[in-house]
Design a protein around this motif. Sequence first.
Motif, mmCIF file in Angstrom:
data_model
loop_
_atom_site.group_PDB
_atom_site.id
_atom_site.type_symbol
_atom_site.label_atom_id
_atom_site.label_comp_id
_atom_site.label_asym_id
_atom_site.label_seq_id
_atom_site.Cartn_x
_atom_site.Cartn_y
_atom_site.Cartn_z
ATOM 1 N N ALA A 1 -0.054 5.241 5.577
ATOM 2 C CA ALA A 1 0.269 3.882 5.107
ATOM 3 C C ALA A 1 1.342 3.278 5.993
ATOM 4 C CB ALA A 1 0.748 3.932 3.652
ATOM 5 N N LEU B 1 -3.408 10.016 3.206
ATOM 6 C CA LEU B 1 -3.310 8.572 3.451
ATOM 7 C C LEU B 1 -2.208 8.300 4.462
ATOM 8 C CD1 LEU B 1 -3.924 5.566 2.703
ATOM 9 C CD2 LEU B 1 -2.138 5.778 0.965
ATOM 10 N N LEU C 1 0.835 -1.203 0.000
ATOM 11 C CA LEU C 1 0.000 0.000 0.000
ATOM 12 C C LEU C 1 0.873 1.257 0.000
ATOM 13 C CD1 LEU C 1 -2.724 1.478 0.207
ATOM 14 C CD2 LEU C 1 -2.593 1.218 2.691
ATOM 15 N N ALA C 2 1.879 1.290 0.893
ATOM 16 C CA ALA C 2 2.747 2.470 0.996
ATOM 17 C C ALA C 2 3.528 2.693 -0.296
ATOM 18 C CB ALA C 2 3.708 2.295 2.174
ATOM 19 N N ALA D 1 1.165 3.894 -3.112
ATOM 20 C CA ALA D 1 0.796 5.295 -2.882
ATOM 21 C C ALA D 1 1.969 6.208 -3.234
ATOM 22 C CB ALA D 1 0.376 5.495 -1.430
#
Length: 475
Positions: free
Chosen positions: A300, A298, A156-157, A160
């Motif tokens: 993350a 976000l 996810l990180a 992103a």
Amino acid sequence: MSVTAQSVWNNCLEFIKDNIQPQAYKTWFEPIKAVKLTDNALSIQVPSKFFYEWLEEHYVKILKVSLTKELGETAKLVYIIKMENTYGNKQPFTEKIPSSNRSAVKSQEVDVPFNNKNPELRNPFVIPGIRNLQIESQLNPNYSFENFLEGDSNRLARSAGLAVASKPGGTSFNPLLIFGGVGLGKTHLAHAIGVDIKDKYPEKTVLYISAEKFTQQYIDAVKKNNRNDFIHFYQIIDVLIIDDVQFLSGKSGTQDVFFHIFNHLHQNGKQVILTSDKAPVDMQDIEQRLLSRFKWGLSAELQNPDFETRVSILKNKLYRDGVEMPEDIIDYVAKNIKTNVRELEGAIISLIAQSSFNKKEITIDLAKQIVEKFVKNTKREVSIDYIQKTVSEYFQMDISTLQSKTRKRHIVQARQLAMFFAKKFTKASLASIGSQIGKRDHATVLHACKTVDNLSSTDKQFRKYVEDITKKLSI
């Protein structure tokens, strides 16, 4: 029984929970709040624009099915986006509206006006006395996306980060806050985003700085009566990367000036990237107005890499260094160093060095010696799984019993001890600890830690539990 927004949403959640993975449910549905039910339209509040976009992209079908079951074919879903004031394209089934309290929130914000009267801003990164706005990015080109290997622990990180690098300031990930324990690659990823942006957009001003250095620069600016110059300098940055933002904890003056800089950058479509060793919810002594801004984009988490990712990291390191190593030795190192990418690479470097300096063949025995010394010297990090196993064995119960919903006193105390030691011995966030120990929330973990502290000082038997388990975990 009257139908309310909450009752309709609760029924939808029951259906959704049965049809998606537990972790996905916890991440994407638990934070949602039911707000109102009007004319067959259910309004729900989501934390950010990113949340709304993610739900629309990945979960719109299951949302439609669940809501249609409750309200019939004419059902509609309305998103209320916290801290947003822009309209999006309306969907056939859903629509997005701004939060009704946005104007109230906005009216409380104070921004430092951008002052163009002084064309010669003092640059904190150049020699005093030399007025020059040629800003060096302070980025390390060795940290790239190429050598930041993707795995379940960082997907996810990393994704992103790639999105931000492709369109800085133009995604919902603003700010992008990357958090996680020591040695998991927060700084690496932050640099990689900056390096990629500089490659794609050479005209953009990108700046990497640690929160510690930012604070020191601010103190110097105040001493020299240059506070406004300091603010104006940071307001002209296109992409600001601040590492270890938790360092601002307790520093109210620096937090105040960062608040104004952040507001200006965000309102002008500039990108802010932050790293921290903990999630916003776990940060202590950071002003609430700053924490709320950290949550706009976000957050993350970088987690401990799984075995396959650790093997890939080692192989990539060896490939870059032009070194060959037997598979069984790579597997051995990956199996025995689990919590920290930095330690993982350090162990393989030590192994190569021992082999070349002492002209020894790289064998399993040599790997064992290096790993044992390395892990001992770097004060082995204890995992949450190991803590649960140790506490369960101490109280002679299964881990499943420890994690269960039962309220029996001795089991509750064992669970609270596991949470207490997880906070003490690991870098995991409270939310992460709670999810791994019986799917509890961060408030439960906080309560457990306070309970253990109180009982340790008042109950002699309980204090012995704490001392015994501490010894076991410290071996």
